[in-house]
Design a protein around this motif. Structure first.
Motif, PDB file in Angstrom:
ATOM      1  N   LEU A  74     -12.214  13.529 -77.066  1.00  0.00           N
ATOM      2  CA  LEU A  74     -10.902  13.726 -76.459  1.00  0.00           C
ATOM      3  C   LEU A  74     -10.668  12.625 -75.433  1.00  0.00           C
ATOM      4  N   ASN A  75      -9.404  12.463 -75.077  1.00  0.00           N
ATOM      5  CA  ASN A  75      -9.073  11.564 -73.993  1.00  0.00           C
ATOM      6  C   ASN A  75      -8.494  12.434 -72.880  1.00  0.00           C
ATOM      7  N   TYR A  76      -9.305  12.753 -71.882  1.00  0.00           N
ATOM      8  CA  TYR A  76      -8.940  13.775 -70.893  1.00  0.00           C
ATOM      9  C   TYR A  76      -8.520  13.135 -69.564  1.00  0.00           C
ATOM     10  N   THR A  77      -7.394  13.624 -69.019  1.00  0.00           N
ATOM     11  CA  THR A  77      -6.948  13.218 -67.683  1.00  0.00           C
ATOM     12  C   THR A  77      -6.730  14.487 -66.852  1.00  0.00           C
ATOM     13  N   GLY A  78      -7.290  14.509 -65.649  1.00  0.00           N
ATOM     14  CA  GLY A  78      -7.066  15.649 -64.749  1.00  0.00           C
ATOM     15  C   GLY A  78      -6.356  15.173 -63.494  1.00  0.00           C
ATOM     16  N   ILE A  79      -5.328  15.932 -63.050  1.00  0.00           N
ATOM     17  CA  ILE A  79      -4.662  15.590 -61.780  1.00  0.00           C
ATOM     18  C   ILE A  79      -4.711  16.798 -60.861  1.00  0.00           C
ATOM     19  N   ASP A  80      -4.972  16.552 -59.596  1.00  0.00           N
ATOM     20  CA  ASP A  80      -5.117  17.655 -58.641  1.00  0.00           C
ATOM     21  C   ASP A  80      -4.642  17.180 -57.266  1.00  0.00           C
TER      22      ASP A  80
END
Ligand SMILES: C[S@@+](CC[C@H](N)C(=O)[O-])C[C@H]1O[C@@H](n2cnc3c(N)ncnc32)[C@H](O)[C@@H]1O
Length: 218
Positions: A74-80
């Motif tokens: 997968l190509n995962y991006t997390g924003i917080d």
């Protein structure tokens, strides 16, 4: 364990935006409390190899390594919005390829339009400052044909959770559905389930949760 009103307020603040040593502990506690709802939200998206996935509010992101065991490329991006959670998530997922975490302001999503195949978020909707604008941002960065999944605790349960009177906006299923549809997405499902969990204030509670999915039309 009965928490004082001051302790409940502090807990609510940490759940909204975990900070410092206490924030790290709250992040770890959420790994246990929210494991089921996070897994079910991810499952609802039917993720496939190579897809670009955005998660809004991953906390410390412990679940991401589990996700990569099932779908490795997968190509995962997390924003917080929490610096503490972004730094924990980077540390705890440092061995994974194609994973990135970014600090965000909770108002705009700084990616180009139509970037992500799938977007999910669990237990963040209560904190969206301007829900209409944020939902519109989410829809903007979702590809046509892309899917969104939102996991949340509905207002019927929220009203019984002692800390949730401090800074949480409570939502019914119909309110979330209207919010998401107003941005042009089509709601594809809204599944309610019940679970028994150790609440963040240390008591065992029965709570309802909802997994709502929506699609951006082609
Ligand atoms: C209650 S925690 C939930 C964490 C995890 N998703 C879970 O369910 O266990 C909320 C997380 O979302 C982040 N957050 C809150 N509002 C946000 C927003 N508008 N955009 C991105 N992240 C947000 C917080 O910093 C925190 O890490």
């Amino acid at each position: 364990m009965k928490l004082s009103e001051t302790e409940l307020q502090e807990l609510a603040k940490q759940l909204h935006c975990p900070s410092g040593k206490d924030g790290i502990k709250v992040g770890e506690m959420m790994n246990f409390t929210n494991n089921n709802i996070i897994n079910k939200t991810i499952h609802s998206l039917n993720l496939k190899k190579g897809e670009a996935v955005l998660e809004i509010g991953p906390g410390n992101g412990v679940h991401i390594s589990e996700l990569f065991k099932i779908i490795p490329d997968l190509n995962y991006t997390g924003i917080d919005i929490s610096k503490t959670m972004i730094s924990q998530a980077k540390k705890l997922n440092s061995g994974l390829k194609n994973v990135s975490f970014h600090l965000t302001d909770g108002k705009t999503i700084e990616f180009k339009a139509n970037k992500f195949d799938k977007i999910f978020t669990v237990n963040t909707i209560y904190f969206w400052q301007n829900p209409q604008e944020y939902a519109t941002e989410i829809t903007r960065v979702l590809k046509p044909g892309g899917k969104l999944a939102i996991g949340f605790i509905p207002e019927t349960t929220m009203q019984k959770i002692p800390f949730a009177k401090y800074g949480f906006t409570h939502y019914s299923i119909s309110a979330v559905s209207a919010l998401i549809e107003s941005t042009g997405l089509k709601i594809t499902s809204a599944v309610t389930a019940t679970e028994i969990v150790m609440s963040n204030s240390g008591n065992e509670i029965e709570r309802e949760f909802v997994i709502m999915t929506a699609e951006k039309l082609l």
